[in-house]
Design a protein around this motif. Structure first.
Motif, short mmCIF file in Angstrom:
data_model
loop_
_atom_site.label_atom_id
_atom_site.label_comp_id
_atom_site.label_asym_id
_atom_site.label_seq_id
_atom_site.Cartn_x
_atom_site.Cartn_y
_atom_site.Cartn_z
N TYR A 27 0.81 -1.22 0.00
CA TYR A 27 0.00 0.00 0.00
C TYR A 27 0.84 1.28 0.00
CZ TYR A 27 -3.82 -3.18 0.90
OH TYR A 27 -4.73 -4.21 0.78
N ASN A 28 2.16 1.12 -0.16
CA ASN A 28 3.05 2.28 -0.19
C ASN A 28 2.78 3.20 1.01
OD1 ASN A 28 5.15 3.84 -1.26
ND2 ASN A 28 3.73 5.14 -2.42
N THR A 29 2.54 2.58 2.15
CA THR A 29 2.20 3.32 3.37
C THR A 29 3.10 2.85 4.50
OG1 THR A 29 -0.10 3.48 2.62
CG2 THR A 29 0.31 3.94 4.95
N PRO A 30 4.31 3.38 4.58
CA PRO A 30 5.24 2.91 5.62
C PRO A 30 4.81 3.40 7.01
CG PRO A 30 6.19 4.72 4.39
CD PRO A 30 4.92 4.37 3.69
N MET A 31 4.63 2.45 7.91
CA MET A 31 4.34 2.76 9.30
C MET A 31 5.15 1.82 10.18
SD MET A 31 0.18 3.31 9.10
CE MET A 31 -0.01 3.50 10.87
N SER A 32 5.57 2.31 11.33
CA SER A 32 6.29 1.47 12.28
C SER A 32 5.30 0.62 13.06
CB SER A 32 7.10 2.35 13.24
OG SER A 32 8.02 3.15 12.54
N PHE A 33 5.82 -0.34 13.82
CA PHE A 33 4.95 -1.13 14.69
C PHE A 33 5.48 -1.09 16.11
CE2 PHE A 33 8.13 -4.32 13.45
CZ PHE A 33 8.41 -4.92 14.67
N CYS A 34 4.60 -1.33 17.05
CA CYS A 34 4.96 -1.40 18.46
C CYS A 34 3.93 -2.23 19.19
CB CYS A 34 5.01 0.01 19.06
SG CYS A 34 5.48 0.06 20.82
N PHE A 35 4.38 -2.98 20.18
CA PHE A 35 3.44 -3.70 21.05
C PHE A 35 3.95 -3.65 22.48
CE2 PHE A 35 6.30 -6.89 19.14
CZ PHE A 35 6.80 -7.56 20.25
N ASN A 36 3.06 -3.88 23.41
CA ASN A 36 3.43 -3.81 24.82
C ASN A 36 3.74 -5.19 25.38
OD1 ASN A 36 0.57 -4.42 24.57
ND2 ASN A 36 0.44 -4.19 26.77
N ARG A 37 4.47 -5.18 26.47
CA ARG A 37 4.68 -6.39 27.25
C ARG A 37 3.65 -6.42 28.37
NH1 ARG A 37 10.50 -4.92 26.69
NH2 ARG A 37 11.54 -6.59 25.55
N LYS A 38 3.26 -7.61 28.76
CA LYS A 38 2.35 -7.72 29.91
C LYS A 38 3.04 -7.26 31.19
CE LYS A 38 -1.54 -9.50 28.27
NZ LYS A 38 -2.88 -8.91 28.47
N GLU A 39 4.35 -7.54 31.26
CA GLU A 39 5.15 -7.11 32.41
C GLU A 39 6.41 -6.45 31.88
OE1 GLU A 39 5.94 -10.41 34.92
OE2 GLU A 39 3.83 -10.75 35.43
#
Length: 225
Positions: free
Chosen positions: A92-104
């Motif tokens: 989609y020619n749409t560069p976005m970063s990713f991030c996720f959380n840790r439970k702890e």
């Protein structure tokens, strides 16, 4: 860029991947439901790749393509945010970063509560979630992202809206939108699913009369609309 999102395509995929099941299920809320959506069934590369296209297309169609980060709440949101960011970039020619959380929070190595793009105040974040029943995850994660990190929640994309009442008379999605001041967009909702599967379709499954009676009874008690 591919064409707009096709709801029948999504529902066919849910049925064929066995992520959408009909029977007797006890939900986390304690409700006895005649249907269940288990996104844990997206358990191989082909399925998660297909799923990521649905999220990516919805992000673009919702005007959220200029956000900075796709965020996935642990645990099911982890493969969602990673695969969606990959698909946005590659198709989609749409560069976005990713991030996720840790439970702890991790106390060794690089440490911290998050993995992926470091979040900083002012970033625009699109949150991806699987199914909203009571909205518990959203109420846990979004205040922290806003108040502790300082990011802006540009929008939330969910796979399925069950359209069920939470603690009030409106749906959990509408309640979360009001209480958290966010916009939630579902790729499909339970009404789309029931309508499509109640007649001949290309998924290979049709809701029979007995199952429809149970669905209507459940919706009459817990459905928001």
């Amino acid at each position: 860029m591919e064409s707009g999102l096709s709801k029948p395509e999504v529902i066919d995929f849910l049925v064929r991947s066995q992520a959408l099941k009909f029977g007797d299920f006890t939900l986390k809320s304690g409700r006895k439901a005649p249907y269940f959506i288990n996104t844990g069934c997206f358990d191989d590369g082909d399925k998660i790749a297909k799923l990521s296209h649905f999220y990516a297309r919805q992000i673009v169609a919702s005007g959220l393509g200029r956000a900075d980060v796709v965020f996935g709440p642990a645990y099911k949101g982890i493969p969602l945010c990673v695969s969606t960011a990959m698909t946005l970039a590659s198709h989609y020619n749409t560069p976005m970063s990713f991030c996720f959380n840790r439970k702890e929070a991790k106390t060794r190595g690089e440490g911290g509560e998050y993995v992926g793009k470091p979040l900083v105040a002012g970033m625009k974040v699109v949150l991806v979630e699987d199914v909203v029943t009571a909205g518990t995850t959203l109420h846990e994660v979004i205040p922290v992202l806003r108040e502790k990190v300082g990011v802006e929640i540009a929008g939330v994309i969910i796979l399925v809206d069950r359209d069920e009442k939470s603690t009030g008379t409106v749906s959990a999605v509408k309640q979360a939108e009001s209480e958290l001041d966010i916009t939630i967009t579902s790729i499909v909702n339970i009404h789309d699913i029931i309508s499509y599967l109640s007649k001949d379709n290309s998924s290979g499954f049709v809701i029979n009369e007995e199952l429809m009676t149970r669905i209507k009874s459940y919706r009459a008690e817990f459905g928001a609309s």
